[in-house]
Design an enzyme around this catalytic site. Structure first.
Site, mmCIF file in Angstrom:
data_model
loop_
_atom_site.group_PDB
_atom_site.id
_atom_site.type_symbol
_atom_site.label_atom_id
_atom_site.label_comp_id
_atom_site.label_asym_id
_atom_site.label_seq_id
_atom_site.Cartn_x
_atom_site.Cartn_y
_atom_site.Cartn_z
ATOM 1 N N LYS A 35 0.849 -1.206 0.000
ATOM 2 C CA LYS A 35 0.000 0.000 0.000
ATOM 3 C C LYS A 35 0.883 1.255 0.000
ATOM 4 C CE LYS A 35 -0.535 -0.526 4.978
ATOM 5 N NZ LYS A 35 -0.762 0.488 5.966
ATOM 6 N N TYR A 256 17.354 29.576 5.540
ATOM 7 C CA TYR A 256 16.150 30.292 5.986
ATOM 8 C C TYR A 256 16.153 30.498 7.494
ATOM 9 C CZ TYR A 256 13.768 29.727 1.475
ATOM 10 O OH TYR A 256 13.412 29.800 0.166
HETATM 11 C C1 PLP Z 1 -3.996 -4.532 8.386
HETATM 12 C C2 PLP Z 1 -2.548 -4.361 8.147
HETATM 13 N N1 PLP Z 1 -1.776 -5.448 8.012
HETATM 14 C C3 PLP Z 1 -0.442 -5.355 7.806
HETATM 15 C C4 PLP Z 1 0.186 -4.127 7.747
HETATM 16 C C5 PLP Z 1 1.688 -4.068 7.555
HETATM 17 O O1 PLP Z 1 2.304 -3.526 8.699
HETATM 18 P P1 PLP Z 1 3.869 -3.335 8.751
HETATM 19 O O2 PLP Z 1 4.212 -2.344 7.712
HETATM 20 O O3 PLP Z 1 4.143 -2.816 10.129
HETATM 21 O O4 PLP Z 1 4.480 -4.671 8.482
HETATM 22 C C6 PLP Z 1 -0.567 -2.975 7.902
HETATM 23 C C7 PLP Z 1 0.084 -1.666 7.867
HETATM 24 O O5 PLP Z 1 -0.278 -0.710 8.463
HETATM 25 C C8 PLP Z 1 -1.984 -3.094 8.101
HETATM 26 O O6 PLP Z 1 -2.743 -2.003 8.248
#
Ligand code: PLP
Length: 359
Positions: A35, A256
């Protein structure tokens, strides 16, 4: 010549990190979380590199899943927040997107949908994070309704998410695992608990499905040294170059707000990277930057397109010299700590202006 600022993406390191995740659950599966543009690394390139080894991917929303499909990724994609409309559900069934089902509304929408083919559903339980998911005492009822629905695929994964697994001495994770395991006892369903910190450090959270994200990009999610976390390889190296070098006299300021003033005759190098390139504006004077393999301190405010560093103690620094803002030798976690944030945020915020170059 183009601007030297680039995010180098080490594909072999990424694959190594996925294999490390998989080695912790040799008989089970790891769904690769990509994601937020694969935590800033470039979702399509990352998914293409992992597709031969990952059975499925995880994203936040259907738009992110569509990006993967349009790029030719054919593996299933789990939508971690589930559907936002019945249209999403229809599209999910057609595209083999898996739906996280997190509440009554999503269940109602699913049960009344007319689908081209059955859809895969994961049922999310709130075991204590209190952000998303159904209450533990309702799991049986939700599960039975999903099982009875003929357009839901037979295998329903029951999942939960951990709030504190990056705190290795916290008792919260054990409490969440107990709540979760108690409420799924007797269901005979595949389970999913672990994110990166669970997978790396909490063996009881390793289940049939695991959901590593951050660790795939080469950073451990906790500050301490760790037997597995220390084997991760940093995937993104943010690089740039020196574009100016000047001497400043005692009492002269830099940048700045004139927030840094020389207390000795100093040599200042200007580097072509700033908050417009994802370098955190909050990074204070003293934050390390690597020039020609040596750590030098940031001085003055971070600008949109440039930063300034004190190279007085270096033998010679010249225009064109290589700069690393973060990478294997200076981790995103370390820079983030200087800036009062976490590595997740600075990687995820990497803007599109910075070309990702796969190596
Ligand atoms: C439901 C869910 N599973 C897995 C993950 C992966 O987490 P991480 O990046 O800490 O491994 C996330 C990330 O926020 C998540 O929201």
């Amino acid at each position: 010549m183009s601007r030297p600022t680039k995010a180098l993406i080490d594909i072999q390191a990424l694959q190594h990190n996925f294999q490390l995740a998989q080695s912790l659950v040799p008989d089970d599966q790891c769904l690769a979380i990509v994601k937020a543009n694969a935590y800033g690394h470039g979702a399509v390139a990352v998914a293409k590199a992992l597709e031969p080894m990952a059975p499925a991917f995880g994203v936040a929303c259907i738009e992110e899943a569509d990006e993967l499909r349009e790029a030719g990724i054919s593996k299933p994609v789990l939508l971690l927040e589930g559907s936002f409309s019945q249209q999403d559900i229809v599209r999910a069934a057609g595209q083999n997107y898996w739906l996280m089902l997190t509440n009554q509304q999503q269940l109602d929408s699913l049960l009344t949908a007319s689908l081209p083919k059955p859809v895969t559903v994961w049922l999310k339980v709130d075991s204590g994070m209190h952000r998303l998911g159904i209450r533990p005492e309702t799991v049986g009822a939700f599960y039975q309704q999903l099982k009875a629905c003929n357009h839901v695929c037979d295998e329903i994964v029951v999942a939960t998410h951990l709030a504190c697994a990056d705190e290795l001495s916290s008792s919260f994770t054990d409490a969440q695992v107990k709540t979760f395991k108690d409420c799924v006892a007797g269901l005979n369903a595949p389970l999913s608990i672990s994110n990166s910190s669970g997978l790396l450090a909490w063996p009881e959270t390793r289940q049939q499905w695991n959901r590593p994200g951050y660790m795939l990009y080469g950073n451990a999610p906790f500050p301490e040294a760790h037997q597995h976390g220390d084997k991760l390889r940093h995937v993104m190296t943010l690089t740039s170059a020196v574009i100016a070098v000047r001497d400043v006299a005692v009492g002269e300021s830099v940048g700045y707000a004139a927030s840094w003033t020389a207390t000795r005759p100093s040599t200042i190098a200007t580097i072509a990277v700033g908050y417009g390139d994802g370098y955190p504006r909050q990074a204070p004077s003293g934050t390390p930057v690597i020039i020609n393999g040596q750590r030098v301190p940031l001085v003055g405010r971070v600008s949109m397109d440039m930063i300034t560093v004190d190279v007085t103690d270096q033998d010679s620094v010249a225009v064109g010299d290589d700069v690393v803002l973060w990478g294997q030798e200076l981790t995103a976690n370390e820079v983030a700590e200087w800036a009062g944030t976490i590595g997740y945020e600075i990687l995820t915020r990497m803007p599109l202006r910075v070309p990702r170059v796969c190596t």
